[in-house]
Design an enzyme around this catalytic site. Structure first.
Site, PDB file in Angstrom:
ATOM      1  N   TYR A 168      48.369  39.777  37.190  1.00  0.00           N
ATOM      2  CA  TYR A 168      47.335  38.752  37.314  1.00  0.00           C
ATOM      3  C   TYR A 168      47.585  37.907  38.562  1.00  0.00           C
ATOM      4  CZ  TYR A 168      44.200  34.924  36.018  1.00  0.00           C
ATOM      5  OH  TYR A 168      43.198  33.984  36.001  1.00  0.00           O
ATOM      6  N   LYS A 172      45.014  37.490  41.928  1.00  0.00           N
ATOM      7  CA  LYS A 172      44.415  36.227  42.346  1.00  0.00           C
ATOM      8  C   LYS A 172      44.892  35.803  43.733  1.00  0.00           C
ATOM      9  CE  LYS A 172      41.912  35.584  38.673  1.00  0.00           C
ATOM     10  NZ  LYS A 172      40.439  35.604  38.748  1.00  0.00           N
TER      11      LYS A 172
END
Length: 285
Positions: A168, A172
């Site tokens: 994750y 990002k």
């Protein structure tokens, strides 16, 4: 005083519909941050296309705001292209692209045992899905020669380590890099590209992650209260999904017309300052 009151009245009138007649596509718009933003955009005069895989929820939100809904798996470039084509065929152009769709990775594996299949799944949606949105929105905006605003939902994980899983976090952080790169290219067409990086916003994604990693069932209200007390410089002021929606409204509107290549943190100051230093500014006892 009378002149000032007249000026304030005119300002209120002009800002009442900050997105009047603008056309927006919002991925991941069926619930949470996306749905809150879709409603706020519509309240401010925008025509909104909601693109999501949650068909019943997405169609319901779209109907409630007089918008359009389309099934869209952002990992599939053709789906994203179809969502933008829908906006163009409906209203003739697109002004705003909000790349908001994303998924977590709640497995939380060590880097030494990382499951690359899971990594690829997260990247296919969070990163490649965003690239698909930037690519096809830019094409439509350049063709229309009207400029535009492209917004991407990043995360505080793009700024500080330790907030989320490796997959994750990388998705990002890479998104923020693509945003800056695209802003450099697209500025000549008056297309602005920016990110919003929330932290502690009680979305379905964060609630799910909190329950997985902390083994505690928690409500959005309780999580917001915790963030307000422990992870914000604004003590007692917790986060809400509407905070992100209002940030998106600002970046979508002409009020941010000279802002591009920017990562706007919506985090109560957590990632930029150290609240433990606040004792310096307190009066001595």
């Amino acid at each position: 005083m009378e002149a000032q009151m007249t000026l304030n009245t005119e300002t209120q009138k002009s800002s009442a519909k900050r997105l009047e007649e603008k056309v927006a596509v919002i991925t991941g718009g069926a619930r949470g941050i996306g749905a809150a933003t879709a409603k706020l955009f519509a309240e401010n005069g925008a025509h909104v296309v909601i693109a999501d895989v949650l068909d019943d929820l997405g169609a319901s939100v779209a109907e409630s705001i007089g918008g359009r809904y389309i099934h869209c798996d952002v990992s599939k470039e053709s789906d994203v292209e179809s969502a933008i084509n829908l906006a163009v065929s409906w209203k003739g152009h697109i002004d705003i692209m909000f790349n908001n769709a994303g998924i977590p990775d709640n497995e939380g594996r060590s880097i030494s045992t990382l499951d690359m299949n899971r990594v690829n799944r997260v990247l296919s949606i969070n990163l490649y899905g965003t690239i698909h949105g930037i690519k096809h929105a830019a094409r439509a905006m350049i063709k229309a020669q009207k400029g535009g605003s492209i917004i991407c939902t990043s995360s505080a994980a793009a700024t500080m380590g330790g907030f989320a899983s490796h997959s994750y976090t990388m998705s990002k952080a890479a998104m923020a890099g693509v945003m800056r790169s695209a802003a450099c290219e697209l500025g000549v067409h008056l297309i602005r590209v920016n990110c919003i990086s929330p932290h502690g916003v009680p979305s379905e994604m964060l609630i799910s992650a909190y329950r997985t990693f902390n083994k505690v069932d928690i409500t959005p209200e309780k999580l917001s209260e915790y963030i307000g007390n422990k992870a914000s410089l604004l003590k007692g002021r917790g986060a809400a999904i509407e905070d992100v929606a209002h940030a998106a409204l600002f970046l979508a509107s002409d009020e941010s017309g000279f802002i591009t290549g920017h990562n706007l943190s919506v985090d109560g100051g957590y990632t930029s300052s150290n609240s433990s230093m606040s004792f310096i500014y307190q009066d001595p006892k």
